[in-house]
Design a protein around this motif. Structure first.
Motif, PDB file in Angstrom:
ATOM      1  N   SER A 143       0.792  -1.446  -0.093  1.00  0.00           N
ATOM      2  CA  SER A 143       0.218  -0.025  -0.112  1.00  0.00           C
ATOM      3  C   SER A 143       0.826   1.139   0.019  1.00  0.00           C
ATOM      4  CB  SER A 143      -0.801   0.132   1.368  1.00  0.00           C
ATOM      5  OG  SER A 143      -1.463  -1.109   1.547  1.00  0.00           O
ATOM      6  N   ASP A 322      -5.007  -4.493  11.075  1.00  0.00           N
ATOM      7  CA  ASP A 322      -5.101  -5.195   9.879  1.00  0.00           C
ATOM      8  C   ASP A 322      -3.971  -6.366   9.719  1.00  0.00           C
ATOM      9  OD1 ASP A 322      -5.812  -5.586   7.148  1.00  0.00           O
ATOM     10  OD2 ASP A 322      -4.133  -4.560   6.372  1.00  0.00           O
ATOM     11  N   HIS A 324      -2.791  -9.834   9.307  1.00  0.00           N
ATOM     12  CA  HIS A 324      -2.776 -11.263   8.608  1.00  0.00           C
ATOM     13  C   HIS A 324      -1.509 -11.752   8.299  1.00  0.00           C
ATOM     14  CE1 HIS A 324      -1.710  -8.915   4.984  1.00  0.00           C
ATOM     15  NE2 HIS A 324      -2.324  -7.885   5.365  1.00  0.00           N
ATOM     16  N   LEU A 325      -1.447 -13.034   7.614  1.00  0.00           N
ATOM     17  CA  LEU A 325      -0.249 -13.352   7.518  1.00  0.00           C
ATOM     18  C   LEU A 325       0.889 -12.889   6.572  1.00  0.00           C
ATOM     19  CD1 LEU A 325      -1.751 -17.314   7.180  1.00  0.00           C
ATOM     20  CD2 LEU A 325      -0.006 -16.394   8.842  1.00  0.00           C
ATOM     21  N   ASP A 339       3.905  -3.252  10.119  1.00  0.00           N
ATOM     22  CA  ASP A 339       2.766  -2.493   9.516  1.00  0.00           C
ATOM     23  C   ASP A 339       1.601  -2.317  10.280  1.00  0.00           C
ATOM     24  OD1 ASP A 339       1.395  -1.031   7.652  1.00  0.00           O
ATOM     25  OD2 ASP A 339       0.984  -2.673   6.174  1.00  0.00           O
ATOM     26  N   PRO A 344      -5.756  -0.196   4.931  1.00  0.00           N
ATOM     27  CA  PRO A 344      -5.395   0.747   4.095  1.00  0.00           C
ATOM     28  C   PRO A 344      -6.851   1.589   3.670  1.00  0.00           C
ATOM     29  CG  PRO A 344      -4.582  -1.520   3.386  1.00  0.00           C
ATOM     30  CD  PRO A 344      -5.547  -1.650   4.614  1.00  0.00           C
ATOM     31  N   GLY A 363      -8.809 -11.203  12.345  1.00  0.00           N
ATOM     32  CA  GLY A 363      -7.791 -11.001  11.117  1.00  0.00           C
ATOM     33  C   GLY A 363      -7.138 -12.020  10.680  1.00  0.00           C
ATOM     34  N   ARG A 366      -9.073 -15.231   9.951  1.00  0.00           N
ATOM     35  CA  ARG A 366      -9.319 -15.478   8.456  1.00  0.00           C
ATOM     36  C   ARG A 366      -8.277 -15.491   7.412  1.00  0.00           C
ATOM     37  NH1 ARG A 366     -12.243 -16.088   5.966  1.00  0.00           N
ATOM     38  NH2 ARG A 366     -11.731 -14.843   4.185  1.00  0.00           N
ATOM     39  N   TYR A 370      -7.923 -18.190   4.198  1.00  0.00           N
ATOM     40  CA  TYR A 370      -7.328 -17.620   3.217  1.00  0.00           C
ATOM     41  C   TYR A 370      -6.175 -18.505   2.712  1.00  0.00           C
ATOM     42  CZ  TYR A 370      -8.780 -12.954   1.141  1.00  0.00           C
ATOM     43  OH  TYR A 370      -9.306 -11.953   0.386  1.00  0.00           O
ATOM     44  N   LYS A 442     -14.651  -8.476   8.821  1.00  0.00           N
ATOM     45  CA  LYS A 442     -13.287  -8.666   7.958  1.00  0.00           C
ATOM     46  C   LYS A 442     -13.523  -9.218   6.447  1.00  0.00           C
ATOM     47  CE  LYS A 442      -8.900  -8.036   7.722  1.00  0.00           C
ATOM     48  NZ  LYS A 442      -8.382  -6.719   8.193  1.00  0.00           N
ATOM     49  N   TYR A 445     -14.802  -6.560   4.409  1.00  0.00           N
ATOM     50  CA  TYR A 445     -13.806  -6.036   3.965  1.00  0.00           C
ATOM     51  C   TYR A 445     -12.810  -6.603   2.826  1.00  0.00           C
ATOM     52  CZ  TYR A 445      -9.167  -3.822   3.903  1.00  0.00           C
ATOM     53  OH  TYR A 445      -7.871  -3.367   3.544  1.00  0.00           O
ATOM     54  N   TYR A 449     -11.968  -5.581  -1.110  1.00  0.00           N
ATOM     55  CA  TYR A 449     -10.464  -5.325  -1.233  1.00  0.00           C
ATOM     56  C   TYR A 449     -10.183  -6.305  -2.557  1.00  0.00           C
ATOM     57  CZ  TYR A 449      -5.618  -5.906  -1.050  1.00  0.00           C
ATOM     58  OH  TYR A 449      -4.275  -5.789  -1.552  1.00  0.00           O
ATOM     59  N   ARG A 454      -7.938  -7.752  -6.742  1.00  0.00           N
ATOM     60  CA  ARG A 454      -7.566  -9.048  -7.092  1.00  0.00           C
ATOM     61  C   ARG A 454      -8.621  -9.727  -7.563  1.00  0.00           C
ATOM     62  NH1 ARG A 454      -3.247 -11.011  -2.823  1.00  0.00           N
ATOM     63  NH2 ARG A 454      -5.429 -10.758  -1.321  1.00  0.00           N
ATOM     64  N   TRP A 457      -9.263 -13.364  -7.041  1.00  0.00           N
ATOM     65  CA  TRP A 457      -9.588 -13.949  -5.676  1.00  0.00           C
ATOM     66  C   TRP A 457     -10.693 -13.850  -4.842  1.00  0.00           C
ATOM     67  CZ3 TRP A 457      -4.302 -14.127  -2.371  1.00  0.00           C
ATOM     68  CH2 TRP A 457      -3.608 -15.096  -3.113  1.00  0.00           C
TER      69      TRP A 457
END
Ligand code: ADP
Ligand SMILES: O=P(O)(O)O[C@H]1O[C@H](CO)[C@@H](O[C@H]2O[C@H](CO)[C@@H](O)[C@H](O)[C@H]2O)[C@H](O)[C@H]1O
Length: 475
Positions: A143, A322, A324-325, A339, A344, A363, A366, A370, A442, A445, A449, A454, A457
């Motif tokens: 971002s 935010d 996530h992996l 981060d 974002p 998050g 999720r 994913y 999430k 969101y 996103y 993308r 996905w």
């Protein structure tokens, strides 16, 4: 054309075509009407010229400030050709982050703590730098834009700007001050002024050269399991559950450290009502963008309604926002969180607000889902693979919660002798209703996103919503 202001004005005419092609540009969903230079600072004069620009990007219903670093040369060398933006007055201007000569200049400015016009290059207390290294863009799907200097430093240049504090810098500073070992040390910052107020433009941090992203490790583990004929997740060689457990411990420890540094408070029924309404509003917005979400809307609304009428209290504090992996790095010493900027897409002023730590847990849960399901995104009808992906996801979600709960159970009281927020939370699975709603929020969101960034996905979070609304508050 020699006058810098003329050059910048002419360059601005070429930016509406260039901006939407940049990964970090947040407004790809609508055309750019115009770009207006707000502040120009000459960081290096001559050939090459290095300009720092803050521009206002105008789109249908919004005007947002962005930071740009522009190099200009009389002749553009071949290796910079791909970074070309426009040639106002016949002088090629390009994205300066790809020019090692110019990125080196930024590190020198930080090392020497220079003041240039309204820009302040500063180091954190007690930090000194080895200048001279040339920076290269990290090349990640970002971002913002990050430049890596050798094996030592990483400089993140924020792209979309908002005056006031930076959640990323402030949370890193607060965590470092209490000795948190699960972050990269903040080393310096670049600040300026925007609309008469201070604005954070960049953050320099220790670069973890040996780090591997959690996303890469997790998806490798999923790949290995799916390639196996008949082994289960706990029998396959690349089992990730031990790492997921350690990651749960690291996230809980960061929450405890944020609490120690910045405190927590109880949010009452009115704040929960507001949170529920926010979730419902987001659902309505995303339903307009992605009608395929429609069949699940009634069950999602029910889950958000339950938050809206919760009586609380729910404990809130500064969190990652935010998680996530892709926001966790595994070094030889353990897991780091990076981060701390929040989502974002959220308005920057909203990102500094306190939240329940369960939001970060949601998050990460999720993200396990994913990692498992993106691998089979083009084989939705393969039942065998779907069952295995689900098995991987459940095993690692559960290990993560076990790790989190273990730290929460042993959490020491804060300075004031009070139990920290994570001790009040305990095992995240105890809060099934709130956690379920947070996970759904999430996923909504993520649907927006993926739809914007993308589309290939999009089916990943959509399929999760389908599962979640059928299974209910099940972990
Ligand atoms: N301290 C660090 N050490 C090593 N790699 C890092 C570090 N910080 C960030 N990275 C890498 O840079 C990428 C982008 O960083 P991030 O802070 O997530 O940027 P953005 O805000 O633009 O998403 C990360 O995915 C990670 O691979
Ligand atoms: O890393 P960012 O702060 O830019 O986060 C945004 O981009 C992420 C994708 O890169 C997106 O994360 C989603 O995809 C991830 C896999 O690529 C997955 O691990 C996450 O769970 C999923 O949310 C993130 O939502 C977005 O804010």
């Amino acid at each position: 054309m020699h006058d810098t202001q003329d050059l910048v004005r002419a360059l601005a005419d070429g930016l509406p075509a260039w901006l939407p092609a940049q990964r970090w540009f947040a407004g790809k969903d609508r055309p750019v009407r115009s770009v207006r230079p707000l502040h120009t600072t000459v960081l290096l004069d001559g050939d090459p010229l290095l300009l720092h620009l803050v521009v206002e990007v105008e789109q249908q219903d919004r005007r947002e400030p962005y930071q740009l670093l522009i190099g200009c040369r009389e002749q553009l060398p071949e290796h910079l050709g791909a970074s070309w933006i426009a040639s106002p007055g016949g002088r090629p201007c390009y994205e300066a982050g790809t020019d090692p000569e110019l990125t080196a200049h930024l590190l020198t400015a930080l090392a020497e703590q220079r003041h240039v016009g309204e820009l302040r290059f500063a180091l954190e207390d007690g930090v000194s730098l080895r200048a001279g290294a040339r920076g290269r863009p990290i090349g990640a799907e970002q971002s913002n834009t990050s430049l890596v200097y050798g094996h030592d430093y990483i400089l993140k240049l924020f792209r979309r700007l908002a005056p006031g504090p930076s959640a990323d810098l402030d949370r890193h500073r607060a965590l470092h001050a209490v000795g948190c070992t699960h972050i990269a040390q903040p080393l310096g910052s670049i600040t300026g002024r925007l609309h008469g107020q201070p604005v954070v433009l960049g953050m320099l941090q220790e670069f973890m050269a040996d780090a591997v992203e959690g996303w890469a490790m997790a998806t490798t583990s999923v790949r290995d399991l799916l390639a196996e004929g008949d082994l289960h997740a706990d029998e396959a060689g690349g089992d990730f559950a031990g790492e997921a457990h350690r990651l749960g411990r690291a996230v809980a420890t960061v929450h405890a450290d944020l609490d120690r540094a910045l405190g927590h408070r109880q949010a009452g029924a009115d704040e929960l009502a507001e949170a529920g309404e926010r979730m419902l509003r987001r659902l309505d917005e995303v339903l307009l963008q992605v009608p395929a979400l429609g069949p699940y809307a009634p069950a999602i609304r029910e889950a958000f309604e339950r938050v809206r009428v919760m009586t609380g209290p729910v404990v809130v504090q500064q969190v990652h926002g935010d998680l996530h992996l892709g926001q966790v790095l595994r070094t030889v010493h353990g897991w780091l969180l990076i981060d701390f900027e929040g989502e974002p897409a959220a308005p920057i002023a909203k990102r500094v607000l306190p939240h329940t730590p369960l939001r970060d847990v949601a998050g990460m849960l999720r993200s396990f889902d994913y990692a498992a399901h993106q691998m089979i995104v083009d084989q939705p009808a393969n039942k065998q693979l779907t069952v295995r992906a689900l098995e991987w996801s459940r095993r690692n979600r559960s290990a993560f919660c076990d790790g989190y709960a273990a730290v929460a159970a042993g959490a020491a009281p804060t300075g004031a002798g009070e139990p920290p927020a994570i001790a009040l939370i305990g095992d995240p699975r105890r809060h099934a209703r709130l956690l379920h709603a947070l996970e759904l929020d999430k996923a909504i969101y993520e649907i927006a996103y993926e739809n914007a960034n993308r589309p290939e996905w999009l089916s990943v979070p959509l399929a999760s919503v389908a599962r979640m609304t059928t299974e209910g508050e099940h972990l």
